[in-house]
Scaffold this motif. Structure first.
Motif, PDB file in Angstrom:
ATOM      1  N   PHE A 109       8.049   7.169  22.627  1.00  0.00           N
ATOM      2  CA  PHE A 109       7.415   8.482  22.653  1.00  0.00           C
ATOM      3  C   PHE A 109       5.898   8.385  22.474  1.00  0.00           C
ATOM      4  CE2 PHE A 109      11.632   9.014  20.737  1.00  0.00           C
ATOM      5  CZ  PHE A 109      12.175  10.056  21.478  1.00  0.00           C
TER       6      PHE A 109
ATOM      7  N   LEU B 219       2.679  10.372  21.126  1.00  0.00           N
ATOM      8  CA  LEU B 219       2.628  11.230  19.933  1.00  0.00           C
ATOM      9  C   LEU B 219       2.064  12.609  20.244  1.00  0.00           C
ATOM     10  CD1 LEU B 219       2.959  11.489  16.834  1.00  0.00           C
ATOM     11  CD2 LEU B 219       0.610  10.617  16.635  1.00  0.00           C
TER      12      LEU B 219
ATOM     13  N   LEU C 126       5.446  14.681  20.664  1.00  0.00           N
ATOM     14  CA  LEU C 126       6.114  14.925  19.382  1.00  0.00           C
ATOM     15  C   LEU C 126       5.378  15.971  18.549  1.00  0.00           C
ATOM     16  CD1 LEU C 126       7.100  11.296  18.283  1.00  0.00           C
ATOM     17  CD2 LEU C 126       8.455  12.959  19.568  1.00  0.00           C
ATOM     18  N   THR C 127       4.070  15.834  18.469  1.00  0.00           N
ATOM     19  CA  THR C 127       3.288  16.746  17.624  1.00  0.00           C
ATOM     20  C   THR C 127       2.353  17.605  18.464  1.00  0.00           C
ATOM     21  OG1 THR C 127       1.505  15.134  17.300  1.00  0.00           O
ATOM     22  CG2 THR C 127       3.348  15.082  15.734  1.00  0.00           C
TER      23      THR C 127
ATOM     24  N   VAL D  25       5.063  19.809  14.321  1.00  0.00           N
ATOM     25  CA  VAL D  25       5.943  19.077  15.234  1.00  0.00           C
ATOM     26  C   VAL D  25       6.634  20.089  16.137  1.00  0.00           C
ATOM     27  CG1 VAL D  25       7.881  17.473  15.402  1.00  0.00           C
ATOM     28  CG2 VAL D  25       6.333  17.359  13.440  1.00  0.00           C
TER      29      VAL D  25
ATOM     30  N   SER E  12      11.259  18.506  19.979  1.00  0.00           N
ATOM     31  CA  SER E  12      11.031  17.072  19.799  1.00  0.00           C
ATOM     32  C   SER E  12      11.650  16.578  18.503  1.00  0.00           C
ATOM     33  CB  SER E  12       9.528  16.778  19.807  1.00  0.00           C
ATOM     34  OG  SER E  12       8.955  17.147  21.044  1.00  0.00           O
ATOM     35  N   LEU E  13      11.543  17.384  17.442  1.00  0.00           N
ATOM     36  CA  LEU E  13      12.156  17.011  16.171  1.00  0.00           C
ATOM     37  C   LEU E  13      13.674  16.916  16.324  1.00  0.00           C
ATOM     38  CD1 LEU E  13      11.767  16.428  13.170  1.00  0.00           C
ATOM     39  CD2 LEU E  13      11.929  18.895  12.748  1.00  0.00           C
TER      40      LEU E  13
ATOM     41  N   LEU F 136      14.462  13.694  18.259  1.00  0.00           N
ATOM     42  CA  LEU F 136      14.332  12.497  17.436  1.00  0.00           C
ATOM     43  C   LEU F 136      15.568  12.310  16.560  1.00  0.00           C
ATOM     44  CD1 LEU F 136      10.620  12.539  16.221  1.00  0.00           C
ATOM     45  CD2 LEU F 136      11.732  10.681  17.451  1.00  0.00           C
TER      46      LEU F 136
ATOM     47  N   ARG G 276      13.864   3.842  18.607  1.00  0.00           N
ATOM     48  CA  ARG G 276      12.791   4.829  18.739  1.00  0.00           C
ATOM     49  C   ARG G 276      11.455   4.221  18.343  1.00  0.00           C
ATOM     50  NH1 ARG G 276      16.731   5.596  16.033  1.00  0.00           N
ATOM     51  NH2 ARG G 276      15.616   5.499  14.035  1.00  0.00           N
TER      52      ARG G 276
ATOM     53  N   VAL H 146       6.964   4.999  18.637  1.00  0.00           N
ATOM     54  CA  VAL H 146       5.836   5.853  19.002  1.00  0.00           C
ATOM     55  C   VAL H 146       4.741   4.957  19.571  1.00  0.00           C
ATOM     56  CG1 VAL H 146       3.945   7.256  18.105  1.00  0.00           C
ATOM     57  CG2 VAL H 146       6.279   7.734  17.406  1.00  0.00           C
TER      58      VAL H 146
ATOM     59  N   ILE I  83       7.498  12.812   9.960  1.00  0.00           N
ATOM     60  CA  ILE I  83       8.458  12.199  10.887  1.00  0.00           C
ATOM     61  C   ILE I  83       8.340  10.676  10.936  1.00  0.00           C
ATOM     62  CG2 ILE I  83       8.670  14.251  12.341  1.00  0.00           C
ATOM     63  CD1 ILE I  83       6.703  12.975  14.304  1.00  0.00           C
TER      64      ILE I  83
END
Length: 249
Positions: free
Chosen positions: A13, A15, A19-20, A118, A122-123, A126, A136, A138, A154
């Motif tokens: 992923f 970031l 994700l964020t 986040v 995405s959370l 994950l 997983r 990042v 996270i």
């Protein structure tokens, strides 16, 4: 599994923006930094002030790239050349690294003021990936990646982190080159063909395709879906939650 091909055993992923929600903060920090520089330069040269475009300029020249590369790329688009300087240049230095330092100071101030959010989808993704046993990682160009993961709560959901700090230590080329993604896959013990990359940046999608990864998911938060596909994404979603819905079906 989770909207991915059956042979995929790992998820890599990006970031910011995947994700964020810090991509917005990065964009705003770049806009403030570049516009202050461009305005001062216009005053000195008498040329018209042409502001940084947080849409087109950000996606074409900055998003997903290491900080210094973003500075070089954008300034080159305006025909501006600056001395390289060095990584320890102060923020007031008119060098590539000095401008990068200015941007980072603005970014850290904004993160301190506003925190890190986040994306809900995405959370959930994950957690689902961990639940079903997918590896997983990042992979981010940001030198602040670890701090952002911690602030977002996270960090424990990922096994491997390859960021701007690690890339510099190991001499890895930044996106759009595939080096950082390949390093993350190697740390996870997974062949690139068995890993999926999740990216919102054109440079990141290009890097994933160059690395011959098994699946490239473009995450379109700002309306550049066609460009993500043209850069090599296999599919484009607006949120990772869409993949969970597809998997449930």
């Amino acid at each position: 599994m989770l909207g991915l091909p059956a042979h995929v055993t790992a998820c890599l992923f990006d970031l910011d923006g995947v994700l964020t929600q810090t991509a917005k903060v990065h964009n705003t920090a770049w806009e403030e930094t570049f516009n202050n520089f461009l305005r001062a330069r216009a005053d000195e040269t008498g040329q018209p002030f042409q502001p940084f475009d947080p849409g087109a300029d950000y996606s074409r020249y900055v998003d997903g790239r290491p900080r210094a590369d973003g500075v070089r790329s954008f300034l080159a688009s305006r025909g501006v050349e600056l001395p390289e300087g060095s990584a320890d240049d102060p923020p007031e230095a008119d060098t590539v690294y000095g401008i990068g330092t200015r941007k980072n100071e603005v970014l850290l101030r904004r993160i301190a003021e506003d925190g890190v959010q986040v994306y809900d989808g995405s959370l959930a993704y994950l957690h689902a990936a961990r639940w079903v046993g997918l590896h997983r990682a990042v992979v981010s160009a940001s030198a602040n990646c670890r701090d952002v993961l911690i602030a977002a709560g996270i960090e424990e959901l990922v096994e491997v982190r390859v960021d701007g700090v690690i890339a510099r230590e190991k001499g890895l080329r930044g996106k759009p080159e595939p080096d950082t993604f390949l390093a993350a896959a190697a740390q996870l013990g997974v062949e690139p063909g068995n890993a999926a990359v999740f990216e919102d940046a054109l440079a990141g999608v290009t890097a994933a395709r160059a690395g011959e990864f098994g699946c490239v998911i473009g995450v379109d938060r700002v309306g550049i879906g066609d460009e993500l596909l043209a850069s090599g994404a296999d599919i484009v979603v607006s949120d990772l939650g869409e993949l969970l819905v597809g998997a449930e079906r």
